[in-house]
Design an enzyme around this catalytic site. Structure first.
Site, mmCIF file in Angstrom:
data_model
loop_
_atom_site.group_PDB
_atom_site.id
_atom_site.type_symbol
_atom_site.label_atom_id
_atom_site.label_comp_id
_atom_site.label_asym_id
_atom_site.label_seq_id
_atom_site.Cartn_x
_atom_site.Cartn_y
_atom_site.Cartn_z
ATOM 1 N N ASP A 127 52.588 7.512 5.103
ATOM 2 C CA ASP A 127 52.971 8.845 4.640
ATOM 3 C C ASP A 127 53.150 9.726 5.865
ATOM 4 O O ASP A 127 53.050 9.267 6.997
ATOM 5 C CB ASP A 127 51.885 9.416 3.707
ATOM 6 C CG ASP A 127 50.587 9.752 4.436
ATOM 7 O OD1 ASP A 127 50.464 9.481 5.651
ATOM 8 O OD2 ASP A 127 49.675 10.289 3.787
ATOM 9 N N ASP B 134 51.685 13.493 7.322
ATOM 10 C CA ASP B 134 50.638 14.488 7.079
ATOM 11 C C ASP B 134 50.903 15.753 7.891
ATOM 12 O O ASP B 134 51.171 15.672 9.093
ATOM 13 C CB ASP B 134 49.269 13.912 7.488
ATOM 14 C CG ASP B 134 48.981 12.560 6.839
ATOM 15 O OD1 ASP B 134 48.623 12.539 5.652
ATOM 16 O OD2 ASP B 134 49.134 11.524 7.521
ATOM 17 N N ASP C 277 51.697 14.520 2.721
ATOM 18 C CA ASP C 277 50.487 15.299 2.447
ATOM 19 C C ASP C 277 50.576 16.628 3.186
ATOM 20 O O ASP C 277 50.828 16.655 4.391
ATOM 21 C CB ASP C 277 49.228 14.558 2.944
ATOM 22 C CG ASP C 277 48.831 13.404 2.031
ATOM 23 O OD1 ASP C 277 49.239 13.410 0.850
ATOM 24 O OD2 ASP C 277 48.115 12.499 2.511
#
Ligand code: 8DG
Ligand code: MN
Ligand code: MN
Length: 421
Positions: A204, A206, A345
């Protein structure tokens, strides 16, 4: 012939947060073997065993040279009997039976496939497996009701199991930056997580968001999210308060009756032309392995046959398999769409807590865990991504930078690129 008496044993400090661990190190084969057992333990909801194997792997990552004999390991911390057996197996036979049979086991493969769905954790996967569900097809046929996250996870399964490149992370960073300054001029966006540690790929992206004037960041997350939604950048989002570990042993949340929406788990829709020709890292399988593994995230598949997804699940496509045949084709199952889904995120922090949030969200997960363990056991302090509390002095210790936090903790400063425990 090595004379054991002459072997100089390595020496490594006990806590991973006392060591400098770069992405590249000298013991990838051994560390990967232990990381796979850690992953399997975590997938089996055995976190204690998982941490033990992660700690053992992190010791090997910190060694200045390749391990060639068991005698070199004498006196090293965090190497329990089980880890030592695995290491010996690899040194003696080139591979560990336990690791190889784990990789081949139906249970491990099914756990990988099912937890590869965003929103599905070890417990849910185990429940499904106990009902005989091992594949995405079986899951879909089972008629189980999936929550919103899991539905999105299933819908974007292939995209989300393909590593995010640094180029893609940068492209997302530009979008986030634009969203944030549009709704709050002067607000600042910082890339955290694995990419801040120098990784070239991740599961992902962040980001940590703040504003230099305390309080101006309040209510920022919902505004950023709605800007992104309006512009069509979000395929999924869930905005929540940050409650990570704070309930356990961290300092209490500042009393507040307004709900503070500080974090957002999301799935971005990234237009492909927004990314400068992003390339697959050569040695990685695009499926499965990366989601659960932390640290250097070396792909666990050492040969294409061991890719944990069956041809049906991947649409017959394991990138690693095709690259080993000499060509890396464009193998996206849904290859015609001009965008891809990426997990992102977002975290918002007041500037007074920024250094703690930055330290807490940079990782690796083991590094973070070890920092908190060090703080608690060695210093009688409680560290969270909000604050550092000194139990002896009975007060919070302020810090405006990561360096100051390490100093409060009595630790040598370790830069992000060397926190890859
Ligand atoms: P990757 O995505 O490249 O696979 O690796 P990563 O960037 O190191 O892992 P991550 O899962 O994205 O986690 C990044 C850091 O964020 C890690 O140090 C742990 C931390 N973290 C969570 N969840 C939470 C949370 O709820 N609160 C706080 N404060 N930190 C968290 O993963
Ligand atoms: Mn990450
Ligand atoms: Mn993350």
């Amino acid at each position: 012939q090595i004379n054991e008496a002459e072997v100089v044993a390595f020496s490594v400090p006990s806590y991973a947060c006392q060591r400098r661990i770069a992405l590249d190190h000298h013991n990838t084969v051994l560390a990967d073997a232990l990381s796979l057992l850690a992953e399997n333990a975590e997938l089996s909801d055995e976190d204690g065993r998982g941490v033990a194997f992660r700690r053992a792997a992190a010791v090997l990552k910190a060694l200045p040279r390749q391990v060639t004999s068991m005698a070199q390991l004498k006196g090293l911390p965090c190497l329990g009997g089980h880890s030592l057996r695995v290491i010996k197996d690899v040194l003696d036979n080139g591979a560990s039976d336990e690791v190889e049979s784990t990789k081949r086991s139906e249970r491990y493969k099914a756990l990988k496939v099912l937890t590869g769905i965003f929103g599905v954790g070890a417990k849910t996967a185990a429940r499904w497996i106990s009902e005989g569900i091992h594949t995405l097809q079986q899951l879909q046929a089972s008629g189980h009701t999936l929550n919103r996250a899991q539905q999105a996870g299933l819908e974007h399964y292939d995209d989300l199991n393909q590593p995010v490149t640094k180029a893609e992370a940068d492209a997302i960073g530009e979008i986030v930056e634009k969203a944030v300054v549009s709704v709050l001029p002067g607000a600042q966006v910082t890339l955290t997580g694995g990419f801040r540690r120098g990784k070239l790929a991740g599961h992902d992206v962040d980001f940590l968001i703040t504003h230099p004037e305390e309080g101006r960041e309040e209510g920022l997350m919902p505004k950023v999210v709605s800007w992104l939604v309006k512009q069509g950048f979000l395929l999924y989002q869930k905005t929540t308060r940050n409650s990570y570990l704070e309930s356990k042993d961290g300092p209490a949340q500042p009393p507040s009756n307004i709900d503070r929406f500080e974090r957002c788990f999301s799935i971005f829709k990234l237009e492909k032309q927004a990314t400068k020709q992003a390339e697959m890292p050569e040695d990685s399988c695009s499926f499965g392995a990366h989601r659960q593994v932390e640290g250097d995230d070396t792909c666990l598949q050492t040969d294409p046959q061991s890719c944990s997804l069956s041809p049906i699940q991947t649409g017959g496509l394991c990138r690693r398999a095709s690259s080993e045949e000499g060509q890396l084709e464009e193998t996206e199952p849904a290859g015609h769409k001009p965008w891809r889904a990426v997990r992102v995120d977002l975290v918002v922090s007041p500037v007074s807590q920024f250094a703690f949030a930055l330290l807490g969200w940079t990782g690796s997960k083991l590094f973070e865990r070890e920092l908190r363990r060090w703080a608690g056991y060695e210093k009688a302090m409680s560290l969270s991504s909000h604050a550092l509390y000194d139990n002896n002095q009975g007060r919070y210790l302020r810090a405006a930078s990561e360096e100051e936090i390490f100093a409060h903790l009595g630790l040598e400063y370790i830069p992000p690129s060397e926190r890859n425990a």
